[in-house]
Motif scaffolding. Structure first.
Motif, PDB file in Angstrom:
ATOM      1  N   ASP A   1      12.936 -35.637  15.810  1.00 60.00           N
ATOM      2  CA  ASP A   1      14.195 -36.250  15.377  1.00 60.00           C
ATOM      3  C   ASP A   1      14.926 -35.363  14.372  1.00 60.00           C
ATOM      4  O   ASP A   1      16.149 -35.201  14.431  1.00 60.00           O
ATOM      5  CB  ASP A   1      13.931 -37.615  14.729  1.00 60.00           C
ATOM      6  N   PHE A   2      14.183 -34.794  13.432  1.00 59.60           N
ATOM      7  CA  PHE A   2      14.788 -33.944  12.405  1.00 59.60           C
ATOM      8  C   PHE A   2      15.526 -32.770  13.042  1.00 59.60           C
ATOM      9  O   PHE A   2      16.585 -32.349  12.568  1.00 59.60           O
ATOM     10  CB  PHE A   2      13.701 -33.438  11.458  1.00 59.60           C
ATOM     11  N   TYR A   3      14.956 -32.236  14.116  1.00 60.76           N
ATOM     12  CA  TYR A   3      15.551 -31.068  14.782  1.00 60.76           C
ATOM     13  C   TYR A   3      16.555 -31.449  15.872  1.00 60.76           C
ATOM     14  O   TYR A   3      17.144 -30.565  16.486  1.00 60.76           O
ATOM     15  CB  TYR A   3      14.444 -30.200  15.389  1.00 60.76           C
ATOM     16  N   ASP A   4      16.760 -32.724  16.103  1.00 56.80           N
ATOM     17  CA  ASP A   4      17.681 -33.173  17.149  1.00 56.80           C
ATOM     18  C   ASP A   4      19.057 -33.427  16.535  1.00 56.80           C
ATOM     19  O   ASP A   4      19.345 -34.510  16.017  1.00 56.80           O
ATOM     20  CB  ASP A   4      17.148 -34.450  17.805  1.00 56.80           C
ATOM     21  N   VAL A   5      19.933 -32.436  16.619  1.00 56.73           N
ATOM     22  CA  VAL A   5      21.234 -32.529  15.956  1.00 56.73           C
ATOM     23  C   VAL A   5      22.235 -33.368  16.753  1.00 56.73           C
ATOM     24  O   VAL A   5      23.303 -33.715  16.223  1.00 56.73           O
ATOM     25  CB  VAL A   5      21.825 -31.125  15.691  1.00 56.73           C
ATOM     26  N   GLU A   6      21.906 -33.698  17.989  1.00 61.36           N
ATOM     27  CA  GLU A   6      22.778 -34.582  18.768  1.00 61.36           C
ATOM     28  C   GLU A   6      22.465 -36.041  18.470  1.00 61.36           C
ATOM     29  O   GLU A   6      23.362 -36.857  18.246  1.00 61.36           O
ATOM     30  CB  GLU A   6      22.621 -34.292  20.263  1.00 61.36           C
ATOM     31  N   LYS A   7      21.190 -36.374  18.455  1.00 60.08           N
ATOM     32  CA  LYS A   7      20.771 -37.744  18.144  1.00 60.08           C
ATOM     33  C   LYS A   7      21.009 -38.066  16.671  1.00 60.08           C
ATOM     34  O   LYS A   7      21.376 -39.195  16.314  1.00 60.08           O
ATOM     35  CB  LYS A   7      19.288 -37.921  18.485  1.00 60.08           C
TER      36      LYS A   7
END
Length: 350
Positions: free
Chosen positions: A147-153
């Motif tokens: 989640d931390f690395y998911d810049v779209e979510k």
């Protein structure tokens, strides 16, 4: 018998020198990280232990194992004891920067497993977590490193540490590497590069590279970033004392310990060893834990009920919390930290 002026003067000077030497022999200098963490150390451990021993302990802050390296290489006698994370202790020991500790003086018979090494003895257990701004995400912030690395979510600004410690691990966990294989993958320059490439993928969204616990806590107090890596206890203090809108999930935890080491060649090594031994007693660790949510390494704190249950459950090392977390590998940091740190710095500045 009357003494001549010259003789009396020499004796007085000698007496003054002896007095000064004696005073110095009863004085130690310890360095840590400042902020809420060192405040808790000072009130709960450093000064009470010094008082019990009848010595003077002066405190200061430092920049980490690189400062120790400068001290040892230059021969400058700047401080006697360091407070350091396990990874830096491991690499410092491997580089010959730290004295071997004497475990006939320092009692670790009640320490939790793997919470000491040849060069540092664990004092508290903390976790690196992914913290988020609740003004931005409410209670639905990043619950995993993916989640931390998911810049779209999770659009928004990030902050990461300017030093490599526990940062590569976040990247590989986000990249789908199972927890029990993290250090196997990192056991090569190719594996380190894989982790760095994952960080590069979000680098445009990293607004700040933080340099201290006080700094990353303040980022959340000020709402300067939407999420950051950082130390759980600093976030808890920022929330309780400064109204920071911050939360985190133990499932992002990377569990580490902070301990005490002695720079190579210090003059007061024997006294430093005895002082560290005093600080390992459970009553000091229990007192320290009242000020910041970092768990004790001495199991007697739990066995003797020196900490309230509600407080114990807020600690990273409580079984309910520890079960979700990766434990930082001292062996990997002893082998790879210097190389990984150079590669990490190049990635940040490229």
């Amino acid at each position: 018998m009357k003494l001549g002026i010259k003789t009396a003067g020499l004796l007085a000077a000698a007496g003054l020198a002896l007095s000064s030497a004696s005073a110095f022999a009863d004085e130690l200098r310890i360095v840590s990280w400042g902020g809420a963490y060192q405040k808790g150390q000072s009130i709960g451990i450093f000064q009470p232990a010094a008082k019990k021993m009848g010595i003077t302990v002066k405190e200061d802050t430092y920049g980490g194992i690189s400062d120790v390296k400068l001290q040892v290489m230059s021969g400058a006698d700047k401080f006697d004891i360091i407070s350091s994370g396990a990874g830096s202790c491991a690499s410092g020991g491997a580089e010959g920067l730290l004295e071997k500790l004497d475990y006939s003086v320092i009692d670790v018979s009640n320490h939790l497993p793997d919470m000491w090494s040849d060069y540092c003895v664990g004092a508290d257990i903390f976790s690196v977590v992914a913290a988020w701004n609740t003004d931005t995400y409410g209670e639905n912030g990043p619950r995993s490193w993916a989640d931390f690395y998911d810049v779209e979510k999770f659009p928004g600004t990030r902050a990461m540490r300017s030093k490599v410690d526990a940062q590569l691990e976040t990247a590989l966990l986000a990249d789908g590497v199972p927890m029990d294989q993290i250090y196997t993958v990192l056991d090569s320059e190719e594996g380190i590069e894989r982790a760095l490439n994952k960080i590069r993928s979000i680098k445009p969204h990293i607004a700040v590279w933080w340099t201290s616990g006080a700094m990353h806590a303040q980022l959340m107090v000020d709402g300067e970033v939407d999420m950051t890596t950082g130390w759980n206890g600093r976030f808890d203090v920022a929330k309780a004392e400064n109204g920071a809108k911050v939360n985190y999930d133990w499932r992002t935890g990377i569990m580490d310990w902070e301990g005490y080491g002695i720079p190579k060649g210090v003059k007061e090594k024997d006294l430093a060893m005895k002082y560290i031994a005093e600080m390992m007693k459970p009553e000091y660790m229990a007192e320290f834990a009242k000020y910041i949510t970092y768990g004790p390494t001495n199991g007697l704190v739990y066995e003797l009920g020196l900490m309230e249950d509600s407080r114990a459950r807020a600690m990273p090392s409580h079984p309910d919390n520890a079960q979700h977390q990766l434990t930082l590998s001292q062996a990997w940091y002893a082998k790879w930290r210097t190389i990984a740190a150079e590669m990490y710095t190049e990635m940040m500045t490229e």
